[in-house]
Design an enzyme around this catalytic site. Sequence first.
Site, mmCIF file in Angstrom:
data_model
loop_
_atom_site.group_PDB
_atom_site.id
_atom_site.type_symbol
_atom_site.label_atom_id
_atom_site.label_comp_id
_atom_site.label_asym_id
_atom_site.label_seq_id
_atom_site.Cartn_x
_atom_site.Cartn_y
_atom_site.Cartn_z
ATOM 1 N N HIS A 115 -0.477 10.393 -4.296
ATOM 2 C CA HIS A 115 -1.221 9.745 -5.390
ATOM 3 C C HIS A 115 -2.742 9.745 -5.199
ATOM 4 O O HIS A 115 -3.411 8.733 -5.395
ATOM 5 C CB HIS A 115 -0.705 8.326 -5.599
ATOM 6 N N HIS A 188 1.140 5.136 -14.291
ATOM 7 C CA HIS A 188 2.183 4.635 -13.385
ATOM 8 C C HIS A 188 2.678 3.230 -13.767
ATOM 9 O O HIS A 188 2.916 2.382 -12.895
ATOM 10 C CB HIS A 188 1.648 4.660 -11.959
ATOM 11 N N GLU A 319 6.826 8.760 -14.987
ATOM 12 C CA GLU A 319 5.524 9.407 -14.834
ATOM 13 C C GLU A 319 5.587 10.869 -15.258
ATOM 14 O O GLU A 319 6.016 11.709 -14.479
ATOM 15 C CB GLU A 319 5.069 9.346 -13.379
#
Length: 354
Positions: A115, A188, A319
């Site tokens: 991420h 997210h 996502e």
Amino acid sequence: MSKVFFLFCFLPVLLLFSEAHEHHKKIEFYQLEKGNMKLNLTNYGATIVNFILPDKHGNLADVVLGYDLIDDYKNDTTYFGALIGRVANRIGEAKFTLDGKTYKLPANDHGNTLHGGTKGFSDVAWTMKSHKKDSYITFTYSSYENEEGFPGKLEVSVTYLFIGTNKFGVKMIAKPVDKATPVNLAQHTYWNLRGHNSGDVLSHIVQIFGSHITPVDNKLIPTGQLQSVKGTPYDFLEPKSIESQINELPGLYDMNYVLDGSGNEHLSKVVVVKDPVSGRQLELWSNQVGLQYYTGGQLNNTKGKDGAIYHKHAGIALETQGFPDAVNLPNFPSQIVKPGEIYQHYMVYRFTAS
Ligand SMILES: *[C@@H]1O[C@H](CO)[C@@H](O)[C@H](O)[C@H]1NC(C)=O
Ligand SMILES: *[C@@H]1O[C@H](CO)[C@@H](O)[C@H](O)[C@H]1NC(C)=O
Ligand SMILES: *[C@@H]1O[C@H](CO)[C@@H](O)[C@H](O)[C@H]1NC(C)=O
């Protein structure tokens, strides 16, 4: 005093000021409201904090997981509601090679990059660019050269907007300024359509329009193969509850799906989620090739907003994005964006209740 001397003296001061400005950008909350849809957002991580929707009787509930305080968001390892970048998901062994140069990234997840690194786009203050409460809000972020190890500058924006009376859009745009760079943004949010404080989502009914997944090795990095979901607990081609085959899984639902409808310029249907109790349903459309499907299996008594305690499976993240580790797997769709090109990622949610 010569001009050069002047610059020499004051440049560090000027730089200090611009740095300070970046670091002390004010963190605020903003609202969006249309009919029965109400959101609360913050420029910290361009995050969705609250999302209120009616159930089949018209009763309102907040259906996204989140925290009360910005300090909780700063401490967080769950990425609740945040905008993820520069590259969402995992990059194997925290490195990649582009145009003959190898880039080393923070290894913040078992030797991989997750991420966007240690302090990705979810952990910086964005600039609130424009806002109309009954319509949209746009946040922007200027990512600097070598931020978390990535090449070149990148100008990023995300717009959250209402479309008609029951649709909500997310429009993510990124433009490299001076160098080619991988870009893979993701939103997210964790949904619990019964209400963020209602327990787990295991009885939610899910349909995913993806007949293949990208299986991973023991470090959660894709092997590069595509595998059919047929005959596996990953088969959500027909609607079924999250819990129906969860005990047959080797691990958790945290898997990238290859979306069947992708590959054209239009948005395609990605996933439908329905809570049979409240009747709330979301349908998600996108222009992306993949969906990371994560049912919150790593949540463990996380202290959330309004006194909520989020246990395992308290929320589901949907996502849309490119495939994990695409930057190291040449047979996956490329995530490299060059100066002059524009990265565009669209999501459209349609909410109903019956
Ligand atoms: C938005 O969320 C923040 C953080 O929880 C909270 O302090 C604020 O009161 C909220 N605003 C609205 C209008 O809900
Ligand atoms: C953030 O985490 C640190 C270390 O785990 C802890 O000491 C601190 O109390 C936390 N802050 C908040 C606001 O939870
Ligand atoms: C959950 O957290 C508790 C401490 O709060 C810990 O004892 C337990 O092992 C954790 N469970 C899992 C599955 O990580």
